[in-house]
Design a protein around this motif. Sequence first.
Motif, PDB file in Angstrom:
ATOM      1  N   GLU A  51     -14.229  -7.781 -96.391  1.00 55.25           N
ATOM      2  CA  GLU A  51     -13.805  -8.117 -95.083  1.00 55.25           C
ATOM      3  C   GLU A  51     -13.878  -6.984 -94.254  1.00 55.25           C
ATOM      4  OE1 GLU A  51      -9.614  -9.970 -92.938  1.00 55.25           O
ATOM      5  OE2 GLU A  51      -9.748  -9.504 -95.121  1.00 55.25           O
ATOM      6  N   GLY A  52     -14.386  -7.171 -93.073  1.00 55.16           N
ATOM      7  CA  GLY A  52     -14.565  -6.123 -92.232  1.00 55.16           C
ATOM      8  C   GLY A  52     -15.570  -5.222 -92.340  1.00 55.16           C
ATOM      9  N   GLN A  53     -16.763  -5.344 -93.257  1.00 54.11           N
ATOM     10  CA  GLN A  53     -17.677  -4.511 -93.608  1.00 54.11           C
ATOM     11  C   GLN A  53     -19.123  -4.881 -92.983  1.00 54.11           C
ATOM     12  OE1 GLN A  53     -19.114  -4.588 -97.964  1.00 54.11           O
ATOM     13  NE2 GLN A  53     -18.102  -2.765 -98.088  1.00 54.11           N
ATOM     14  N   ILE A  54     -19.769  -3.793 -92.761  1.00 50.26           N
ATOM     15  CA  ILE A  54     -21.259  -4.180 -92.450  1.00 50.26           C
ATOM     16  C   ILE A  54     -21.960  -3.780 -93.622  1.00 50.26           C
ATOM     17  CG2 ILE A  54     -23.170  -3.361 -90.887  1.00 50.26           C
ATOM     18  CD1 ILE A  54     -21.166  -2.729 -88.869  1.00 50.26           C
ATOM     19  N   LEU A 183     -17.969 -14.525 -90.057  1.00 55.81           N
ATOM     20  CA  LEU A 183     -19.016 -13.922 -90.639  1.00 55.81           C
ATOM     21  C   LEU A 183     -20.254 -13.950 -89.627  1.00 55.81           C
ATOM     22  CD1 LEU A 183     -20.599 -12.525 -93.166  1.00 55.81           C
ATOM     23  CD2 LEU A 183     -21.052 -15.075 -93.839  1.00 55.81           C
ATOM     24  N   LEU A 184     -20.840 -12.739 -89.442  1.00 52.60           N
ATOM     25  CA  LEU A 184     -22.023 -12.450 -88.607  1.00 52.60           C
ATOM     26  C   LEU A 184     -23.096 -12.292 -89.267  1.00 52.60           C
ATOM     27  CD1 LEU A 184     -21.050 -10.584 -85.271  1.00 52.60           C
ATOM     28  CD2 LEU A 184     -20.964 -13.121 -85.628  1.00 52.60           C
ATOM     29  N   GLU A 207     -19.421   0.108 -81.969  1.00 50.18           N
ATOM     30  CA  GLU A 207     -18.359   0.171 -81.168  1.00 50.18           C
ATOM     31  C   GLU A 207     -17.477  -1.073 -81.233  1.00 50.18           C
ATOM     32  OE1 GLU A 207     -15.822   2.312 -78.716  1.00 50.18           O
ATOM     33  OE2 GLU A 207     -17.684   3.176 -79.866  1.00 50.18           O
ATOM     34  N   LEU A 208     -18.429  -2.387 -81.105  1.00 47.53           N
ATOM     35  CA  LEU A 208     -17.551  -3.327 -81.466  1.00 47.53           C
ATOM     36  C   LEU A 208     -16.839  -3.701 -82.575  1.00 47.53           C
ATOM     37  CD1 LEU A 208     -20.225  -5.848 -79.666  1.00 47.53           C
ATOM     38  CD2 LEU A 208     -18.083  -5.590 -78.788  1.00 47.53           C
ATOM     39  N   GLN A 209     -17.508  -3.119 -83.558  1.00 43.02           N
ATOM     40  CA  GLN A 209     -16.826  -3.263 -84.949  1.00 43.02           C
ATOM     41  C   GLN A 209     -15.507  -2.622 -85.097  1.00 43.02           C
ATOM     42  OE1 GLN A 209     -17.754  -5.502 -86.975  1.00 43.02           O
ATOM     43  NE2 GLN A 209     -17.340  -4.733 -89.043  1.00 43.02           N
ATOM     44  N   LYS A 214     -15.514  -7.544 -87.747  1.00 45.46           N
ATOM     45  CA  LYS A 214     -16.106  -8.510 -88.336  1.00 45.46           C
ATOM     46  C   LYS A 214     -16.725  -8.196 -89.595  1.00 45.46           C
ATOM     47  CE  LYS A 214     -15.782 -11.417 -84.913  1.00 45.46           C
ATOM     48  NZ  LYS A 214     -15.014 -12.675 -84.850  1.00 45.46           N
ATOM     49  N   THR A 215     -17.118  -9.410 -90.674  1.00 45.46           N
ATOM     50  CA  THR A 215     -17.618  -8.966 -91.815  1.00 45.46           C
ATOM     51  C   THR A 215     -19.074  -9.405 -91.250  1.00 45.46           C
ATOM     52  OG1 THR A 215     -15.592  -9.776 -92.993  1.00 45.46           O
ATOM     53  CG2 THR A 215     -17.893  -9.889 -93.948  1.00 45.46           C
TER      54      THR A 215
END
Length: 379
Positions: A51-54, A183-184, A207-209, A214-215
């Motif tokens: 979760e929350g990872q690129i 999820l993107l 910056e958005l992240q 987001k995941t």
Amino acid sequence: MSRLQAEHLYKVFGRRPEDAVGRLQAGAGRDELRAEGTTAAVIDASIEVDEGQIFVVMGLSGSGKSTLLRMLNGLLEPTAGTVRFDGQDLTSLSDKELRAVRSEKISMVFQHFALFPHRSVLENAAYGLEVRGVPRAEREARAAEALELAGLKGWEKSWPDELSGGMQQRVGLARALATDADLLLMDESFSALDPLIRRDMQDQLLELQKTLKKTIVFITHDLNEAMRLGDRIAVMRDGRVVQTGTAEDILVTPANDYVASFTQDVDRARVLTAGAIMSDVQDALGGTGGDGREIRTEADLLAAAPAAVTADTPVIELFTPCSTSDVAVAVTDEDGKLIGAVPRARLLAVLGEPAKETEVPAARAGSAAEAEGKVIAGA
């Protein structure tokens, strides 16, 4: 906490794909199947995204990365294997259920923008919500908020052809953000942009992240982009995931010569951190400080060190302190406690490690472009 799991995914195009999976599992090679008119695009691929990872998937053209991405949202049905998001098995859903998931939980950002030329910027950003049936006032308000996040406030009434390539890509990103999907999926989303605009979009995403968390699964063939964006990176070759790890893992301990060959031209000083290269504190004791006093304890090292940095400090920031003192740079945690040290010799050794003499195979031509519009709004 893991939100997305892909387990032992296979995607085979051609005759008797299920039989081909069995042969691959028994040891058959990709080239062997290709000679018979069967293409194994993805072979036994497994990834986990927290979760929350690129999470970045990188590889040359033809490595299977885009095919893998399209299996994550059900655009392509796996020949074998499973995909789970928030515990839900997406591979077991009906077409209607999959469309609902793509409409509400998973958004996609494409390489070539996929904007409607006859719709305004605001209408393009709101399109996914329109298809979902969200009332006009609400969808336009949410689209306007997403456009502001993407740096396009004031351009709502403009037409796509009035925007630069980077701005058009921001509209595509805003459209994904407007749906508030969990999820993107970003398929080579910045690859068509000029280098300066591309870096600007990378900055925008990072910056958005920080705010949205987001995941994200991000596909690229550019290692520098992968290193810059990815919390974790999966490297693919010939349909297989050959290594998964952080940027530092891949730079410092590549799994094989193929992975090592990708890192030859990477600026290690900007990717590696003090925490990745630091030595044990005991290795830095025993010398003398600038005043001639022996460095016997951790307290001595902290007092004599030319600088104290955190584990996240880029290596490039260690050059000056390492060049001005024979004492190691101290590495501390958030509370100022000593956790390691970077002696000058260690810094030079890491940056001076010779690249392995291996060649990356020439990029192969990718398959024909797939229709993108049908998944813009979860169709």
